[in-house]
Scaffold this motif. Structure first.
Motif, mmCIF file in Angstrom:
data_model
loop_
_atom_site.group_PDB
_atom_site.id
_atom_site.type_symbol
_atom_site.label_atom_id
_atom_site.label_comp_id
_atom_site.label_asym_id
_atom_site.label_seq_id
_atom_site.Cartn_x
_atom_site.Cartn_y
_atom_site.Cartn_z
ATOM 1 N N GLN A 37 0.406 -1.328 -0.409
ATOM 2 C CA GLN A 37 0.305 -0.067 -0.028
ATOM 3 C C GLN A 37 1.095 1.061 -0.040
ATOM 4 O OE1 GLN A 37 -2.506 0.665 3.291
ATOM 5 N NE2 GLN A 37 -3.764 1.933 2.282
ATOM 6 N N GLU A 41 -3.471 5.625 -1.409
ATOM 7 C CA GLU A 41 -3.866 4.496 -1.579
ATOM 8 C C GLU A 41 -4.044 3.414 -1.254
ATOM 9 O OE1 GLU A 41 -3.396 7.191 -5.223
ATOM 10 O OE2 GLU A 41 -4.541 5.213 -5.045
ATOM 11 N N GLY A 42 -4.850 2.716 -1.924
ATOM 12 C CA GLY A 42 -5.209 1.442 -1.263
ATOM 13 C C GLY A 42 -4.594 -0.202 -0.933
ATOM 14 N N PRO A 43 -4.683 -1.096 -0.905
ATOM 15 C CA PRO A 43 -3.504 -2.022 -0.753
ATOM 16 C C PRO A 43 -3.535 -2.704 -2.283
ATOM 17 C CG PRO A 43 -4.877 -2.504 1.311
ATOM 18 C CD PRO A 43 -5.624 -0.952 0.249
ATOM 19 N N LEU A 86 3.694 0.550 2.803
ATOM 20 C CA LEU A 86 3.292 -0.436 3.715
ATOM 21 C C LEU A 86 3.441 -2.034 2.930
ATOM 22 C CD1 LEU A 86 2.662 -0.451 6.176
ATOM 23 C CD2 LEU A 86 -0.036 0.042 5.939
ATOM 24 N N LEU B 90 -11.607 1.433 3.502
ATOM 25 C CA LEU B 90 -11.468 0.962 1.903
ATOM 26 C C LEU B 90 -12.037 0.823 1.467
ATOM 27 C CD1 LEU B 90 -7.982 0.231 2.851
ATOM 28 C CD2 LEU B 90 -8.313 1.550 1.279
ATOM 29 N N GLY B 107 -10.175 -0.287 -3.945
ATOM 30 C CA GLY B 107 -9.812 1.000 -3.852
ATOM 31 C C GLY B 107 -9.061 1.657 -3.423
ATOM 32 N N PRO B 108 -9.164 2.881 -4.137
ATOM 33 C CA PRO B 108 -7.951 4.308 -2.996
ATOM 34 C C PRO B 108 -8.347 4.756 -1.892
ATOM 35 C CG PRO B 108 -9.052 5.257 -4.478
ATOM 36 C CD PRO B 108 -9.035 3.738 -5.102
#
Lengths: 110, 115
Positions: A37, A41-43, A86, B90, B107-108
């Motif tokens: 991650q 942003e998302g993982p 991460l 998330l 998603g972000p």
């Protein structure tokens, strides 16, 4: 409570160094995933390992699933600044929900 | 649009406000998830929808209310939140048929701050 402990929590290294991140549990998992991650942003899924003892390579990243399927490691060779982020491991037990690890925050300096 | 999108990306709200988070997946998946990510805590699963039916509610307070009108869209309705609800929310999706591995696509996130 199932728990996935990651170590180290934080890692700060220079470009070109090697590092290993560990993911440990007392529970057995049918599969284990690694995500990265980046800030804001998302993982993003990097890899899934499913067989005890399995080793998977993704360019400079090597992932290993423990023989007993309770632990996993991620080794990065010659780290680059783009590896900063991460790192999260996540274990699945059949069709049960994913259990996420505590995370390792990696900072790679130029 | 590709992958999983979330709006808004950032949200600041007062404790008495009502707001909604939106998630849309463009991957043809049929399972969707809401997670909460706080500092110093592992990702916490909040809700799971499979084939548009809620299959998991992980002891989430009623001030969080999910809605899944179809397999591509997921909402999280928020009302009378507390400051400790501030976190990154998330959304993720996966393909039900592959739940053996439960590989999820995220998603972000929406960065929520409750004042």
């Amino acid at each position: 409570t199932q728990l996935l402990e990651q170590s180290p929590q934080f890692l700060s290294i220079q470009e070109g160094e090697n590092l290993t991140v560990y993911c440990n549990s007392s529970s057995v998992f049918s599969s284990l995933q690694w995500y990265r991650q980046e800030p804001g942003e998302g993982p993003v899924l990097l890899v899934t390992v499913v067989t005890g003892g399995e080793v998977k390579k993704l360019k400079r990243l090597t992932f290993q699933f423990g023989d007993a399927r309770k632990d996993s490691s991620l080794h990065i060779t010659a780290a680059q600044t783009g590896d900063t982020g991460l790192y999260l491991c996540a274990g699945a037990r059949g069709t049960d929900k994913l259990i996420f690890g505590t995370g390792t925050r990696l900072q790679v300096f130029p | 649009e590709t992958g999983v999108t979330q709006t808004p990306r950032h949200l600041v709200m007062g404790m008495t406000n009502k707001k909604s988070l939106k998630c849309e997946q463009h991957l043809g998946h049929n399972a969707m998830y809401w997670y909460k990510q706080s500092a110093k805590k592992p990702l916490e699963l909040m809700f799971v929808y499979s084939l548009e039916e809620r299959v998991e509610n992980n002891s989430v307070p009623s001030r969080f209310s999910p809605e899944c009108p179809n397999s591509s869209h997921l909402f999280l309705h928020l009302h009378t939140l507390q400051p400790e609800d501030s976190a990154l929310y998330l959304c993720a999706s996966s393909q039900e048929a592959q739940r053996r591995y439960n590989e999820q696509f995220f998603g972000p996130g929406t960065r929520l701050t409750v004042l």
